[in-house]
Structure formats: C-alpha cells, structure tokens
Scaffold this active site. Sequence first.
Site, PDB file in Angstrom:
ATOM      1  N   PRO A   2       0.819  -1.225   0.000  1.00 21.93           N
ATOM      2  CA  PRO A   2       0.000   0.000   0.000  1.00 21.93           C
ATOM      3  C   PRO A   2       0.851   1.273   0.000  1.00 21.93           C
ATOM      4  O   PRO A   2       1.556   1.556   0.956  1.00 21.93           O
ATOM      5  CB  PRO A   2      -0.830  -0.111   1.281  1.00 21.93           C
ATOM      6  CG  PRO A   2      -0.310  -1.257   2.058  1.00 21.93           C
ATOM      7  CD  PRO A   2       0.781  -1.922   1.278  1.00 21.93           C
ATOM      8  N   GLU A   3       0.826   2.007  -1.109  1.00 19.59           N
ATOM      9  CA  GLU A   3       1.464   3.325  -1.182  1.00 19.59           C
ATOM     10  C   GLU A   3       0.352   4.317  -1.527  1.00 19.59           C
ATOM     11  O   GLU A   3      -0.823   3.942  -1.554  1.00 19.59           O
ATOM     12  CB  GLU A   3       2.601   3.290  -2.203  1.00 19.59           C
ATOM     13  CG  GLU A   3       3.645   2.225  -1.831  1.00 19.59           C
ATOM     14  CD  GLU A   3       4.931   2.252  -2.646  1.00 19.59           C
ATOM     15  OE1 GLU A   3       5.251   3.300  -3.213  1.00 19.59           O
ATOM     16  OE2 GLU A   3       5.608   1.208  -2.694  1.00 19.59           O
ATOM     17  N   LYS A  55      -0.498   8.200   2.503  1.00 14.99           N
ATOM     18  CA  LYS A  55      -0.908   6.823   2.790  1.00 14.99           C
ATOM     19  C   LYS A  55      -2.012   6.762   3.853  1.00 14.99           C
ATOM     20  O   LYS A  55      -2.320   5.686   4.355  1.00 14.99           O
ATOM     21  CB  LYS A  55       0.306   6.013   3.253  1.00 14.99           C
ATOM     22  CG  LYS A  55       1.445   6.005   2.231  1.00 14.99           C
ATOM     23  CD  LYS A  55       2.574   5.127   2.729  1.00 14.99           C
ATOM     24  CE  LYS A  55       3.897   5.508   2.110  1.00 14.99           C
ATOM     25  NZ  LYS A  55       5.014   4.816   2.758  1.00 14.99           N
ATOM     26  N   ARG A 248      14.737  -1.570   4.620  1.00 15.34           N
ATOM     27  CA  ARG A 248      13.949  -2.240   3.574  1.00 15.34           C
ATOM     28  C   ARG A 248      14.674  -2.128   2.248  1.00 15.34           C
ATOM     29  O   ARG A 248      15.354  -1.150   1.973  1.00 15.34           O
ATOM     30  CB  ARG A 248      12.561  -1.586   3.470  1.00 15.34           C
ATOM     31  CG  ARG A 248      11.687  -1.831   4.707  1.00 15.34           C
ATOM     32  CD  ARG A 248      10.821  -3.062   4.557  1.00 15.34           C
ATOM     33  NE  ARG A 248      10.208  -3.136   3.237  1.00 15.34           N
ATOM     34  CZ  ARG A 248       9.164  -2.420   2.852  1.00 15.34           C
ATOM     35  NH1 ARG A 248       8.597  -1.582   3.666  1.00 15.34           N
ATOM     36  NH2 ARG A 248       8.680  -2.559   1.637  1.00 15.34           N
TER      37      ARG A 248
END
Length: 258
Positions: A2-3, A55, A248
């Site tokens: 989800p962006e 977001k 990440r």
Amino acid sequence: MPEGDTIHLAANRIRAVLAGRVPQEILTPQPRHSMDGWPQALAGRAVRSVDAHGKHLFVRFERDLTLHSHLRMTGSWGVHRSGERWRRAPRRAWIVLRCGEWEVVEFDGPVLELMSEQRTRSHPQLAALGQDVLGEAFDTGLFLRRLRADDQSRPVGDALLNQQTLAGIGHLWKAETCFAAGVDPWRALGDVGDDEALALLAFAREHMRRCVRDGHTARPREVYGRAGRPCPRCAATIRRRGQGENNRATFWCAGCQR
Ligand SMILES: [Zn+2]
C-alpha cells in the site's frame, strides 16, 4: 504494497458506496476495538466524505467523527458486494461497514482510530505530513523547502520516503522514480540538484496519478523486485540492498543511475 496510489484507489472505491449514506450496520470484530463502542458512536450518522492524504485514509462521518486508517505493510481495504467472498479471512477484519448491497472492510489494521475533525488536524503525525504527491494542487516551492530542511547527507532514496517532505511515496515508487530519473538512490540529498528533485517529483506525480485512474496494472516495474535481472535501459545487473532506518530493500541499476 500500500502506497499513496493504493490508498487513493481505495478511497475512490469506498466513497462510491458510502458517501452520503448511513451504514445500516457497523461491526468491529478485532478484539483490540471490540470495547471501543464505535458501532454505537457511529450509529445513524451518514458518511460525509472519504478522502486520502499520502498513505492515510479518512472516512468522515457527519457530526464530527472521522475514522482514520494507515495500512503500513499489512493492512488492506476491501469493497465487496454482500454475500461475496472476502479476499481475506473474516477474523482479520478490523471494521465492517454494511451499506445497501455493499460491505466495506478494513483488514489487518494496523492503524485504525476514531477521532474528532479537530484531532485529524492536531494529531502530531497527521499535522506534520508533507503535501500529498497525488494532490490536485501542488506547491513545488514548498516541496523543495521541506526537502532542503531534511538531513542533506541522507541518501536521496531514503529522503523520498520522508512523509514530512512528500506524503505517499513508498518503497516501490521510490525505486521506480529514482530509476526513471536516472538518479542513484544512494546519492546524498545535498548532491541532488533542485532540477533533479523536481524531475523525481514530476515522474512520481504523473505515474501515481495514472495508477489512481487506471489501477495498479499501470505501475512501472523496471527495477523494483527485479534484483539480479538485466536493467531494461543498459543491461547491467539490477542490484538490491537495505536502505534507511527500516533497512527495507531498495533496487537500482549501478550502470545507469548516477
Ligand atoms: Zn541500467
């Protein structure tokens, strides 16, 4: 993942079935919220609007109550016809809003809170947010001022994830935006010119807006998740390494990104 584009897509779908209507049933199956009394607090209230900023997603009810969500890595919003099988197990639902023949469901949290309209403005994390990369109006001067207020020794890829500079970019869009602009995500922010910063912004805005219009299939996938494969531009091997405080993975081509 989800962006910003995912969240705006979800907001559009939720708005289409909830805006201007009173949900006939609201359930909060997640034990964390089972005692919060949200179904009682929201009973009989129409949904005034549904919107997104970066977001973050907001379902705004009449009489000053707003449901705020942030999906982080795990959450998901679903809009299903009644009786249709959900994409995730019912026990993973945090809130269910039934409206006419539709069920709007938020799965797997992890941030879901009910707050007043005033709180959506004073909430520290929300108040600090930068401009929405997907915003209709956008002040590029303000974007550059926020970018330059950040630590200039920080790698530019990591800086693009700073939601106080620009809200909505996540790991996929960071990697693809740097690739498209030919910018090495490891270059120090201070060595990235304003023209390059604006080129990064322009790519993200144009392509993320396209995804909100056309769906996720419009997402570029030139480098993200493609470590070890040849670069589509110069055929050098695409690389992958952890970046930033969460370490990440970022993906880039050392052959053509400078
Ligand atoms: Zn390359």
